[in-house]
Design a protein around this motif. Structure first.
Motif, mmCIF file in Angstrom:
data_model
loop_
_atom_site.group_PDB
_atom_site.id
_atom_site.type_symbol
_atom_site.label_atom_id
_atom_site.label_comp_id
_atom_site.label_asym_id
_atom_site.label_seq_id
_atom_site.Cartn_x
_atom_site.Cartn_y
_atom_site.Cartn_z
ATOM 1 N N THR A 203 -29.292 -95.546 41.105
ATOM 2 C CA THR A 203 -30.304 -94.667 41.690
ATOM 3 C C THR A 203 -30.144 -94.603 43.205
ATOM 4 O OG1 THR A 203 -31.819 -95.243 39.889
ATOM 5 C CG2 THR A 203 -32.782 -94.219 41.847
ATOM 6 N N ALA A 204 -29.944 -95.778 43.814
ATOM 7 C CA ALA A 204 -29.747 -95.824 45.273
ATOM 8 C C ALA A 204 -28.482 -95.089 45.691
ATOM 9 C CB ALA A 204 -29.689 -97.275 45.734
ATOM 10 N N ASP A 205 -27.494 -95.046 44.807
ATOM 11 C CA ASP A 205 -26.239 -94.356 45.106
ATOM 12 C C ASP A 205 -26.336 -92.847 44.896
ATOM 13 O OD1 ASP A 205 -25.086 -96.752 45.750
ATOM 14 O OD2 ASP A 205 -23.967 -96.979 43.876
ATOM 15 N N GLY A 206 -27.474 -92.401 44.391
ATOM 16 C CA GLY A 206 -27.667 -90.969 44.205
ATOM 17 C C GLY A 206 -27.204 -90.420 42.872
ATOM 18 N N VAL A 207 -26.956 -91.283 41.889
ATOM 19 C CA VAL A 207 -26.547 -90.828 40.560
ATOM 20 C C VAL A 207 -27.729 -90.129 39.887
ATOM 21 C CG1 VAL A 207 -25.765 -91.559 38.275
ATOM 22 C CG2 VAL A 207 -24.835 -92.660 40.325
ATOM 23 N N ARG A 208 -27.488 -88.955 39.330
ATOM 24 C CA ARG A 208 -28.547 -88.197 38.668
ATOM 25 C C ARG A 208 -28.402 -88.199 37.151
ATOM 26 N NH1 ARG A 208 -32.194 -88.931 41.132
ATOM 27 N NH2 ARG A 208 -33.309 -87.300 39.997
ATOM 28 N N ARG A 209 -27.178 -88.158 36.640
ATOM 29 C CA ARG A 209 -26.941 -88.225 35.198
ATOM 30 C C ARG A 209 -25.672 -89.036 34.962
ATOM 31 N NH1 ARG A 209 -26.498 -83.100 33.690
ATOM 32 N NH2 ARG A 209 -28.600 -82.854 32.830
ATOM 33 N N ALA A 210 -25.779 -90.039 34.087
ATOM 34 C CA ALA A 210 -24.622 -90.875 33.776
ATOM 35 C C ALA A 210 -24.409 -90.917 32.271
ATOM 36 C CB ALA A 210 -24.820 -92.293 34.311
ATOM 37 N N LEU A 211 -23.159 -90.936 31.877
ATOM 38 C CA LEU A 211 -22.795 -91.183 30.491
ATOM 39 C C LEU A 211 -22.712 -92.693 30.285
ATOM 40 C CD1 LEU A 211 -20.014 -88.472 30.136
ATOM 41 C CD2 LEU A 211 -22.421 -88.307 29.446
ATOM 42 N N VAL A 212 -23.005 -93.129 29.059
ATOM 43 C CA VAL A 212 -23.051 -94.562 28.751
ATOM 44 C C VAL A 212 -22.091 -94.860 27.607
ATOM 45 C CG1 VAL A 212 -24.490 -96.505 28.037
ATOM 46 C CG2 VAL A 212 -25.471 -94.684 29.471
ATOM 47 N N ILE B 73 -31.509 -98.727 27.548
ATOM 48 C CA ILE B 73 -31.548 -97.570 28.449
ATOM 49 C C ILE B 73 -32.989 -97.220 28.809
ATOM 50 C CG2 ILE B 73 -31.162 -95.066 28.495
ATOM 51 C CD1 ILE B 73 -28.553 -95.639 26.880
ATOM 52 N N GLU B 74 -33.852 -97.172 27.804
ATOM 53 C CA GLU B 74 -35.255 -96.825 28.044
ATOM 54 C C GLU B 74 -35.929 -97.867 28.930
ATOM 55 O OE1 GLU B 74 -36.685 -96.588 24.076
ATOM 56 O OE2 GLU B 74 -35.496 -94.805 23.589
ATOM 57 N N ARG B 75 -35.650 -99.143 28.671
ATOM 58 C CA ARG B 75 -36.260 -100.215 29.459
ATOM 59 C C ARG B 75 -35.797 -100.156 30.911
ATOM 60 N NH1 ARG B 75 -33.924 -104.100 27.140
ATOM 61 N NH2 ARG B 75 -32.440 -104.600 28.808
ATOM 62 N N ALA B 76 -34.515 -99.906 31.104
ATOM 63 C CA ALA B 76 -33.986 -99.858 32.466
ATOM 64 C C ALA B 76 -34.556 -98.678 33.237
ATOM 65 C CB ALA B 76 -32.460 -99.779 32.425
ATOM 66 N N ARG B 77 -34.675 -97.529 32.589
ATOM 67 C CA ARG B 77 -35.217 -96.354 33.279
ATOM 68 C C ARG B 77 -36.691 -96.570 33.625
ATOM 69 N NH1 ARG B 77 -35.539 -91.474 31.682
ATOM 70 N NH2 ARG B 77 -34.717 -90.560 33.606
ATOM 71 N N ALA B 78 -37.418 -97.232 32.714
ATOM 72 C CA ALA B 78 -38.828 -97.520 33.000
ATOM 73 C C ALA B 78 -38.956 -98.493 34.168
ATOM 74 C CB ALA B 78 -39.500 -98.083 31.755
ATOM 75 N N ALA B 79 -38.044 -99.470 34.246
ATOM 76 C CA ALA B 79 -38.097 -100.449 35.328
ATOM 77 C C ALA B 79 -37.821 -99.801 36.679
ATOM 78 C CB ALA B 79 -37.095 -101.572 35.069
ATOM 79 N N VAL B 80 -36.905 -98.846 36.691
ATOM 80 C CA VAL B 80 -36.578 -98.166 37.948
ATOM 81 C C VAL B 80 -37.649 -97.166 38.331
ATOM 82 C CG1 VAL B 80 -34.912 -96.599 39.046
ATOM 83 C CG2 VAL B 80 -34.104 -98.549 37.689
#
Length: 349
Positions: free
Chosen positions: A97-106, A125-132
């Motif tokens: 997020t700090a690097d400016g990534v908007r969409r990433a493939l996993v 993925i859901e947990r990480a997005r909620a944490a950020v």
């Protein structure tokens, strides 16, 4: 689909003696596993100095993926996150997020469907997005790849090399045995999947094994399981790999070749269960034993990851060898659906 990063998402493992118990406690959180059992499992890690090889394997894999991306002319940064140990996916996503990534493939380090092999990665993925929180990148999980030609080719050559470890006179009579992580039989059935495809994980493992055996021209093989845990009263996928080797010995099979088809890279469960327990049993009973490398060490595996990326970013046609469908996960090259691999909910009694 546009993407500006790739995230390799894995299980994680301790990288020193002080990490082992905290790691095991995180893995088993909420499952009521007795501390005595954790201490018993910790002894396996002590055997390797408290270090699981999985993080080092994943870092080496990331290097190969970066090389393959560069060779394909794709400028895509690759990040590394884990479910259970550092670098934790929540921290990695904050960095992205700090690097400016908007969409990433996993790309998850599991080829298969099912709850542990797929659904939990969606939960990560859901947990990480909620944490950020606000501003977290969109994360799109790439499809299952258990029957991708490059995955099968990597595993096939690994098995071929394992046969060559045996004395030439023993090779024709050696039994080929594929192994994957056992799961509770109840967890092998996925919700929303037709009955004939409901056993998603075990069917996909069996299909990958079949495809490798066909490529090798081996007429017969076995699929067995390893690393079960939990109370004996709960049924898990069987037979266990060591128990199966004992059965083969009783049938006068002179040698066995083990392929860990269920695993992308080595970690403690692969090394302990196969290179220690299974190998030691075979040696003690005068059986020949060889273990194939995991597919992730092969450069073709990295090329496969690039191909999966290009399916999303460039519309490259998906390739698959198998006859077992992904049943909603990555059909026709689509990314994994966010509601895929949900476990069957048993009615309350």
């Amino acid at each position: 689909m546009d993407a500006d990063a790739l995230l390799l998402l894995s299980f994680g493992g301790p990288e020193g003696p002080d990490d082992v118990l905290p790691f095991l406690e995180r893995v088993t959180s909420g499952r009521g596993v007795p501390r005595e059992r954790l201490l018993e499992v910790a002894k396996h890690y002590d055997h390797f100095g408290g270090v699981s090889p999985i993080n080092a394997c994943n870092r080496a894999l990331i290097d190969r993926i970066r090389t393959a991306l560069a060779e394909a002319g794709i400028d895509l940064p690759v990040y590394f996150g884990n479910r259970n140990w550092h670098p934790l996916v929540e921290d990695t996503l904050a960095e992205m997020t700090a690097d400016g990534v908007r969409r990433a493939l996993v790309i998850a380090t599991s080829a298969y469907g099912g709850y542990s092999a797929c659904r939990q990665y969606h939960e990560d993925i859901e947990r990480a997005r909620a944490a950020v929180g606000d501003g977290a990148p969109e994360l799109v999980k790439l499809r299952h790849f258990f029957d991708h030609p490059e995955f099968i080719a990597s595993a096939t050559d690994a098995v071929r090399a394992a046969f060559e470890q045996l004395p030439e006179a023993e090779r024709d009579a050696a039994r080929l045995v594929f192994t994957a992580h056992s799961i509770p039989t109840a967890a092998d059935v996925a919700a929303g999947v037709p009955a004939e495809g409901g056993h998603r994980y075990s069917r996909q493992v069996a299909e990958a094994a079949r495809l490798v055996a066909v490529e090798l021209g081996v007429p017969e093989h076995d699929v067995v399981w390893q690393s079960r845990s939990g109370p004996p009263s709960v049924p898990w996928l069987e037979p266990d790999v060591v128990d199966h080797i004992a059965v083969l010995h009783a049938k006068s099979v002179p040698s066995v070749v083990i392929c860990p088809i269920g695993f992308v890279s080595d970690h403690v469960e692969v090394v302990w269960d196969l290179d220690n327990e299974a190998r030691e049993w075979a040696v003690e009973h005068d059986m020949g034993f060889a273990r194939a490398a995991t597919a992730g060490v092969d450069t073709r595996f990295a090329r496969m990851v690039v191909e999966l990326v290009r399916e999303q970013t460039e519309g490259v046609a998906p390739r698959a060898l198998g006859e077992v469908p992904s049943a909603g996960c990555g059909v026709n090259g689509a990314p994994c659906a966010v509601d895929c691999c949900l476990p069957v909910r048993r009615p309350a009694r």
